[in-house]
Design a protein around this motif. Structure first.
Motif, PDB file in Angstrom:
ATOM      1  N   UNK A 226       0.834  -1.220   0.000  1.00 43.61           N
ATOM      2  CA  UNK A 226       0.000   0.000   0.000  1.00 43.61           C
ATOM      3  C   UNK A 226       0.861   1.260   0.000  1.00 43.61           C
ATOM      4  N   UNK A 227       2.065   1.167   0.571  1.00 47.07           N
ATOM      5  CA  UNK A 227       2.949   2.329   0.636  1.00 47.07           C
ATOM      6  C   UNK A 227       3.775   2.495  -0.636  1.00 47.07           C
ATOM      7  N   UNK A 228       3.747   1.510  -1.528  1.00 44.50           N
ATOM      8  CA  UNK A 228       4.588   1.541  -2.726  1.00 44.50           C
ATOM      9  C   UNK A 228       3.849   2.038  -3.952  1.00 44.50           C
ATOM     10  N   UNK A 229       4.501   2.003  -5.119  1.00 46.04           N
ATOM     11  CA  UNK A 229       3.835   2.377  -6.364  1.00 46.04           C
ATOM     12  C   UNK A 229       2.748   1.363  -6.725  1.00 46.04           C
ATOM     13  N   UNK A 230       1.799   1.756  -7.561  1.00 42.38           N
ATOM     14  CA  UNK A 230       0.633   0.932  -7.945  1.00 42.38           C
ATOM     15  C   UNK A 230       0.113   0.002  -6.846  1.00 42.38           C
ATOM     16  N   UNK A 231      -0.351   0.597  -5.742  1.00 37.47           N
ATOM     17  CA  UNK A 231      -0.845  -0.227  -4.624  1.00 37.47           C
ATOM     18  C   UNK A 231      -2.124  -0.985  -4.988  1.00 37.47           C
ATOM     19  N   UNK A 232      -2.361  -2.110  -4.348  1.00 40.21           N
ATOM     20  CA  UNK A 232      -3.599  -2.845  -4.598  1.00 40.21           C
ATOM     21  C   UNK A 232      -4.797  -2.136  -3.963  1.00 40.21           C
ATOM     22  N   UNK A 233      -5.981  -2.394  -4.512  1.00 37.62           N
ATOM     23  CA  UNK A 233      -7.204  -1.963  -3.832  1.00 37.62           C
ATOM     24  C   UNK A 233      -7.525  -2.990  -2.759  1.00 37.62           C
ATOM     25  N   UNK A 234      -8.090  -2.511  -1.655  1.00 38.77           N
ATOM     26  CA  UNK A 234      -8.434  -3.415  -0.553  1.00 38.77           C
ATOM     27  C   UNK A 234      -9.951  -3.402  -0.360  1.00 38.77           C
ATOM     28  N   UNK A 235     -10.530  -4.605  -0.316  1.00 41.45           N
ATOM     29  CA  UNK A 235     -11.934  -4.734   0.067  1.00 41.45           C
ATOM     30  C   UNK A 235     -11.979  -5.419   1.423  1.00 41.45           C
ATOM     31  N   UNK A 236     -12.658  -4.794   2.390  1.00 42.98           N
ATOM     32  CA  UNK A 236     -12.745  -5.363   3.732  1.00 42.98           C
ATOM     33  C   UNK A 236     -14.215  -5.613   4.075  1.00 42.98           C
ATOM     34  N   UNK A 237     -14.510  -6.824   4.517  1.00 43.21           N
ATOM     35  CA  UNK A 237     -15.870  -7.161   4.944  1.00 43.21           C
ATOM     36  C   UNK A 237     -15.824  -7.510   6.421  1.00 43.21           C
ATOM     37  N   UNK A 238     -16.196  -6.582   7.261  1.00 44.56           N
ATOM     38  CA  UNK A 238     -16.077  -6.782   8.715  1.00 44.56           C
ATOM     39  C   UNK A 238     -16.941  -5.744   9.422  1.00 44.56           C
ATOM     40  N   UNK A 239     -17.723  -6.146  10.414  1.00 44.77           N
ATOM     41  CA  UNK A 239     -18.554  -5.148  11.114  1.00 44.77           C
ATOM     42  C   UNK A 239     -17.756  -4.205  12.004  1.00 44.77           C
ATOM     43  N   UNK A 240     -16.468  -4.502  12.209  1.00 42.32           N
ATOM     44  CA  UNK A 240     -15.679  -3.630  13.092  1.00 42.32           C
ATOM     45  C   UNK A 240     -14.707  -2.770  12.286  1.00 42.32           C
ATOM     46  N   UNK A 241     -14.304  -1.632  12.874  1.00 41.55           N
ATOM     47  CA  UNK A 241     -13.353  -0.748  12.203  1.00 41.55           C
ATOM     48  C   UNK A 241     -11.925  -1.239  12.425  1.00 41.55           C
ATOM     49  N   UNK A 242     -11.594  -2.366  11.835  1.00 38.92           N
ATOM     50  CA  UNK A 242     -10.243  -2.921  11.995  1.00 38.92           C
ATOM     51  C   UNK A 242      -9.245  -2.044  11.245  1.00 38.92           C
ATOM     52  N   UNK A 243      -7.964  -2.279  11.472  1.00 34.58           N
ATOM     53  CA  UNK A 243      -6.949  -1.574  10.681  1.00 34.58           C
ATOM     54  C   UNK A 243      -7.143  -1.867   9.195  1.00 34.58           C
ATOM     55  N   UNK A 244      -7.581  -3.070   8.890  1.00 38.26           N
ATOM     56  CA  UNK A 244      -7.847  -3.417   7.486  1.00 38.26           C
ATOM     57  C   UNK A 244      -8.940  -2.506   6.939  1.00 38.26           C
TER      58      UNK A 244
END
Ligand code: MGD
Ligand code: MGD
Ligand code: MO
Length: 824
Positions: A226-244
């Motif tokens: 995520x910190x580098x060039x062309x980072x991936x998109x992230x999909x998170x499915x979770x009822x809590x506000x995790x770091x993810x």
């Protein structure tokens, strides 16, 4: 080298990298205060035993004591990095309250004894029960925390020797659904993906998986992308506000228990927009038409209503999945321990299959494991399945196994599916199981509905053996307690989520008379005089390496083929991914390249089950469905959870983990830095709900379900509304006060329900109904960490001091100029 407080900075510094590049090396080290690296006598190779990531490390030994750890730069899994539990957790090994001698119950009390007395008592009871009731009177409940050699030995003696079908692991609570979902979609266990998929993926989708806290080094890899060039998109499915969730491109926070509806909605959109790789599906999968039919009515609007997620967000998420070029999907307990576990996890497989995203760099599925050696429990038969992914309903496989063990095929129980632990507890409750041997797990804290579990284990007529390293809550209920040696004190191998096998070497002697679990099992088999059909000893090995050689033979030609691996090959370099054999001498990065599966009727581990009833599919049905061995698309209808909120119990209660603790804390609770970071239980609730109930940060609450209640201090967070969360780590053992049975009122499992997924038999820890009442006003903030999903929200947030360690939490990190070679 730079020193850092890793309690405050759990993921350390970033080393950004771009798509397709090698993940840079960063070596993390933590040594006991006052010890410099130059003073270490020797470094001994091992890997983490506190989660499933398989982070490779070396144990620092000085004066025959463990004094620290250092990540292994050459290993493919972690490239030198370590998570917080690994940096500090080793201190538990030398805790003064380790078990050092066997204990037996005399006049109601546990008293010290010698090994002969303890083992003879177990052997006598075994023989008596075999004579009076037969092998079904005896059950074994093991873990995901021993070594492959140990599970294999236990499987041989229980299945091939005693002939009982009652063998299971706590992996039932953990990864039974991972195995079940893989068996449904690919007719065999075994993770298709590889951690290197993180290096290539342009989309990473995490379903009910708080990777930031539970496989924190895998999260470091994602953070570096995520910190580098062309980072991936992230999909998170979770009822809590995790770091993810906080790093996600799209975060879906569904109502717990509605995963199948959500997945069907995503599949609906992917199919409706024709983001389907038809050529792949045509060539390599069966079941597409049924899937299309099933998801037809799950429009974003319908699903939005069920899951309480905006329809627009469902469209957005589906579009990300639909436009992915290299999709990596991961799944864990938010699916496995929730309503319709297997059905939901299978829909994740379905997305990768219909998008043709398997067996190529960046295209992977990780139906995650949780425990460090859960993979081996499954492979070696420690969970009741036949070893090496043999099919218990295929007579040829049973015969083949009988040949390996040199026993009569009829002696191997295979007349019905193996007994799962919840069923074993039921049999013990009813009195048909009279002896239960528990190794490496603490069911008096970790099983659902604890009042019932305690009552079962406390029964006079049930003979309970507990093999542990501490006098756990469960050990206190035992008739015989066997002191085990653990990680760092014994040798063996284990396998992580992405099939990487590591060797863990003995670094120091175990305390007192504690013995390796392997030696205990072998001793039991010898004392019972278990024989093969020619009268030779059934268990033909006497140490870890000879046990490994025996296991290798058993795995020959099966999906998890270990025949190309030796202890020598695992020494010095990186771990190796199975299958590793003559054809793949360096191991196998990804399964299912070119659409080749293990799923022909003759070869497959499983014919599958009905996703709704769990009934095993008949061999003839399977042959008709999948004659040539393709992937299987299995559709499922959404069915609401059995226990839903009501007037008396208006909230949905979910339970789970925090970064700093491992399970029932027998290890992390004895590591001062970790214990201080999360010293006691709390309950997470949203700002809106807190206002309605009239509570503030730190107030003492009583959380009540139809089964019991727990007292915990409130942490107000950005958790979705209608949901409360309890960490399940806190039983009635307490670092200051020892064992205080009054503290039983803080274990999350006082509240959970006796219910399980029909297909995987995994208990449901993540959907119950509960109410929340204020007991008393706050005398300060709750003990929840601020660095994690329990980060405070609302007006009090700014005044809560952030979680940090003291000087003893300093760890070093060192970036290498270039990769250290090997198979990075
Ligand atoms: N720090 C730490 N790491 C660990 C462990 C540990 O004890 N501590 N244990 C190891 C083991 S054995 C395991 S199994 C893994 C578990 O690793 P995870 O599965 O990542 O951890 P959990 O906290 O159990 O659950 C993950 C998430 O599921 C979400 N969730 C709950 N219900 C639902 C639902 O119905 N739907 C969805 N989509 N999400 C839901 C929760 O909000 C939670 O954030 O961690 C391993 N690593
Ligand atoms: N409410 C709720 N309950 C849950 C979960 C949840 O999310 N919510 N998660 C479930 C999951 S995924 C899991 S994996 C389970 C974990 O539940 P448990 O397996 O009960 O948890 P641990 O604390 O890891 O217990 C391991 C035991 O083995 C001992 N031990 C450690 N090393 C060794 C060794 O080398 N040899 C021997 N013989 N013993 C050893 C430890 O001291 C400890 O007593 O909990 C499950 N329960
Ligand atoms: Mo687990």
């Amino acid at each position: 080298m730079a020193a850092m407080d890793r309690i405050a900075e759990p993921w350390g510094s970033r080393s950004p990298y771009g798509s397709g590049e090698a993940w840079p090396v960063r070596v993390d080290t933590h040594l006991a205060s006052g010890i410099a690296p130059g003073e270490v006598d020797r470094w001994v190779q091992t890997a983490s035993l506190l989660h499933s990531n398989g982070d490779a490390m070396d144990i620092a030994v000085k004066d025959e004591r463990i004094v620290g750890v250092r990540g292994r730069a050459v290993d493919r899994v972690n490239h030198g990095r370590l998570g917080v539990k690994d940096l500090y957790g080793w201190q538990a090994n030398s805790s003064p309250d380790r078990l050092t001698r066997p204990l037996i119950r005399e006049g109601g009390r546990l008293v010290e004894t010698d090994w002969d007395t303890a083992m003879n008592r177990i052997v006598e009871r075994t023989q008596q029960l075999l004579a009076e009731q037969g092998p079904s009177a005896i059950g074994f409940y093991t873990t995901g925390q021993l070594f492959a050699e140990e599970y294999y030995t236990l499987g041989v003696l229980a299945h091939g020797g005693l002939g009982t079908n009652h063998v299971d692991g706590n992996t039932r609570l953990c990864t039974a659904t991972a195995a079940a979902a893989l068996k449904e979609s690919f007719a065999s266990d075994g993770q298709p993906g590889s951690y290197t998929d993180v290096d290539h993926a342009d989309v990473i989708a995490l379903y009910g998986h708080n990777v930031a806290e539970t496989q924190s080094v895998l999260w470091m890899r994602m953070l570096d992308r995520l910190a580098g060039p062309n980072p991936p998109k992230i999909l998170c499915v979770d009822p809590r506000p995790t770091e993810v969730a906080r790093h996600a491109t799209v975060h879906l926070a569904p109502l717990p228990g509605t995963n199948v509806a959500l997945m069907n909605g995503l599949l609906h959109e992917i199919i409706a927009n024709d983001w389907v790789d038809h050529a792949y599906v045509e060539a390599h999968a069966v079941g597409f038409d049924e899937l299309v039919k099933m998801v037809k009515d799950y429009t974003p609007e319908t699903v939005a209503h069920i899951c309480d997620v905006p329809a627009e967000k469902i469209r957005e998420a589906a579009s990300i999945l639909g436009h992915a070029e290299r999709l990596l999907s991961t799944v864990l307990q938010g699916f496995y321990q929730s309503n319709q576990a297997t059905a939901a996890a299978v829909q994740v497989n379905n997305i990768n299959i219909i998008r043709g995203m398997l067996g190529k760099p960046g295209c992977g599925i990780l139906q995650m494991n949780g425990q460090p050696t859960a993979e081996n429990t499954r492979e070696c038969g420690g969970d009741g399945d036949l070893p090496a992914f043999r099919n218990w309903s295929n007579e040829v496989h049973v015969k083949d196994l009988a040949k390996v063990w040199n026993v009569d095929p009829m002696e191997i129980p295979h007349y019905s599916p193996p007994t799962h632990v919840m069923q074993m507890m039921r049999y013990a409750e009813d009195g048909s199981i009279r002896m239960l041997w528990v190794s490496g797990t603490n069911p008096a804290v970790s099983l659902p509905e604890l009042p019932r579990v305690r009552a079962i284990l406390e029964q006079e007529r049930l003979f309970v053996v507990v093999q542990d390293i501490f006098l756990s809550e469960t050990a206190q209920l035992a008739d015989v307690v066997l002191p085990a040696a653990t990680w760092g004190e014994k040798t063996g191998t284990f396998t992580n989520v992405d099939r990487t096998v590591h060797l863990s070497e003995k670094a120091v002697e175990p305390p007192g008379e504690a013995k390796a679990d392997l030696d205990i099992f072998i001793d039991y088999a010898r004392r019972l005089g278990l024989k093969d059909k020619d009268g030779a000893p059934l268990v033909k090995w006497d140490d870890a390496e000879s046990a490994f050689e025996a296991w290798k033979e058993c795995s020959r030609g099966r999906p998890c083929d270990y025949t190309g691996i030796t202890y020598e090959k695992l020494r010095g370099g990186s771990g190796v991914q199975w299958p590793c054999n003559d054809e793949n001498p360096d191991g196998t990065e990804r399964l299912y390249e070119g659409g080749k599966f293990f799923s022909t009727p003759e070869y497959c581990e499983s014919y599958g089950r009905d996703l709704v009833t769990g009934a095993p599919v008949e061999p003839t049905e399977y042959k008709a469905l999948n004659p040539t061995g393709k992937a299987i698309l299995k559709a499922a209808e959404y069915v609401p959870p059995h226990e839903i909120p009501s007037e008396g119990f208006p909230f949905i209660l979910i339970t789970g983990r925090t970064l700093y603790h491992f399970h029932t804390r027998t290890k992390t609770g004895r590591a001062p830095q970790l214990q201080a970071a999360a010293p006691d239980v709390w309950v997470e609730i949203s700002e809106g709900d807190a206002a309605v109930v009239g509570i503030s940060e730190g107030d003492l609450l009583e959380v009540t379900s139809p089964r019991g209640s727990v007292k915990a201090k409130a942490r107000i967070t950005d958790i979705r509304k209608g949901v409360v969360f309890l960490p399940f780590h806190y039983g009635y053992w307490d670092t200051e006060g020892g064992y205080e049975p009054e503290d039983a009122g803080r274990a999350a499992n006082e509240l959970t329900i006796t219910d399980w997924d029909a297909c995987s038999k995994q208990p449901i820890f993540k959907t119950a109904a509960a109410r929340v009442e204020k007991v008393s006003a706050a005398d300060g903030p709750s003990p929840a960490p601020t660095t994690t999903a329990s980060r405070p929200a609302g007006p009090a947030a700014a005044s809560i001091s952030p979680t940090r360690g003291n000087q003893s939490a300093e760890a070093d990190e060192e970036f290498a100029q270039q990769s250290a070679g090997g198979t990075l």
